[in-house]
Design a protein around this motif. Sequence first.
Motif, mmCIF file in Angstrom:
data_model
loop_
_atom_site.group_PDB
_atom_site.id
_atom_site.type_symbol
_atom_site.label_atom_id
_atom_site.label_comp_id
_atom_site.label_asym_id
_atom_site.label_seq_id
_atom_site.Cartn_x
_atom_site.Cartn_y
_atom_site.Cartn_z
ATOM 1 N N HIS A 147 0.820 -1.219 0.000
ATOM 2 C CA HIS A 147 0.000 0.000 0.000
ATOM 3 C C HIS A 147 0.860 1.279 0.000
ATOM 4 C CE1 HIS A 147 -3.689 2.272 0.813
ATOM 5 N NE2 HIS A 147 -3.030 2.931 1.746
ATOM 6 N N SER B 175 -0.428 9.208 6.531
ATOM 7 C CA SER B 175 -1.780 8.697 6.316
ATOM 8 C C SER B 175 -2.414 8.343 7.651
ATOM 9 C CB SER B 175 -1.726 7.465 5.403
ATOM 10 O OG SER B 175 -1.167 6.387 6.102
ATOM 11 N N HIS C 63 1.160 4.596 -2.447
ATOM 12 C CA HIS C 63 1.079 6.034 -2.121
ATOM 13 C C HIS C 63 2.240 6.800 -2.769
ATOM 14 C CE1 HIS C 63 -2.418 6.741 0.294
ATOM 15 N NE2 HIS C 63 -2.131 5.759 1.141
ATOM 16 N N ASP D 234 -6.853 7.201 -0.240
ATOM 17 C CA ASP D 234 -6.725 5.891 -0.872
ATOM 18 C C ASP D 234 -7.430 5.836 -2.225
ATOM 19 O OD1 ASP D 234 -5.151 5.070 1.148
ATOM 20 O OD2 ASP D 234 -6.683 3.917 2.204
HETATM 21 ZN ZN ZN Z 1 -3.478 4.886 2.414
#
Ligand code: ZN
Length: 353
Positions: free
Chosen positions: A119, A144, A123, A309
């Motif tokens: 993840h 985040s 980003h 996201d």
């Molecule tokens: Zn995120």
Amino acid sequence: MSAVLPADRLVLGVESSCDEMAAAVVRDGRELLSSAVRGQQEVHRPYGGVVPELASRDHVRAVSEVVERALEEAGVRAEDLTGVAVTAGPGLVGSLLVGLSFGKALAWRLGIPCVGVHHLAGHLAAAELAEPALVPPYVGLVVSGGHTALYRIDASSEVACLGATRDDAVGEAFDKVARLLGLPFPGGPAVSRAAEQGDPDAIPLPRPMLGRGGLDFSYSGLKTAVAIEVERRRPLGPRDVADLAASFEAAAVDVLVAKLEQALEQEDVSRAAVVGGVAANRRLRSRVAELARDRGVLAVFPPVALCTDNAAMIAAAGARELARGRRSGLDLGAFSRAPLVATPGVRSARPVA
Ligand code: ZN
Ligand code: KG4
């Protein structure tokens, strides 16, 4: 017989690590053709935070529709895809499994490769997607709801962690402060809106780890300091809420900007990326832009829609991995936690999901 297309020619990205179900199509790893996101704010608002079981159930209902929307907006058929990229972690495992299972099954049906993406690599890829001039080496600040960390990115496969939060993530602090101030979920944007009406110098708050702790961060003490000020001022009027929000935001952002500057200096690089949900914050964006002007460096923020996201970032990161020949098998599993780099300070390839 038609020529075999490279796996990164037309990549579908699927992201479902928390409370957003997202799908996107990226061409040649650079050109964003579509980005569909379905949030669940109304599902979680009554609880003041994300309820994992409700998140995954909603993802199950949404996944095919969101993927279809991404394909439709891109003007491509599933049969045109050359690869699938899915977030494998970190995140809520129940949520992750929905996108992961769907992505793997689709790739298997189409007979095309599938790759698992971290993840946070996603980003960071959002910034590279937004600004082609952002090439390694650069410093990446990931801010985040679950992460607050600084990375040095060398050749696209080499990432070193320079520092990270020792307790809460900065987004988590925004969310907790929102709750203390009686602001609605999701907290970050609500605190930021309230702060616009307040005075950032009204209430003196600590700048945790400023000038110490290397490039590490800490946000739980700041949140506690806000809690103490809230108690002192009860009952809170609109002025109190605005001033507390502005003072908190200023303290949180001051530390991020100072550590980013310290990292640029220490690593002697002239490019930076600020990514993740908190990178949508207006004060952070303008303070970093100021820093970039003063130091003569390039500072890249993805557009706001690619800070929170989304799947465009997963498709972009996945396309790069597919181009390098990386493939995940059908046994690819979801993981709830895993650092982008195994040991801080040790240079290593992005982990194979
Ligand atoms: Zn995120
Ligand atoms: O990257 P993201 O969408 O999900 C995670 O991977 O965690 O980040 C969500 C976080 C939340 O904590 C949210 O409150 C915060 O980003 N956030 C903001 C803003 N927009 C979202 N924080 C401060 N200011 C904003 N404008």
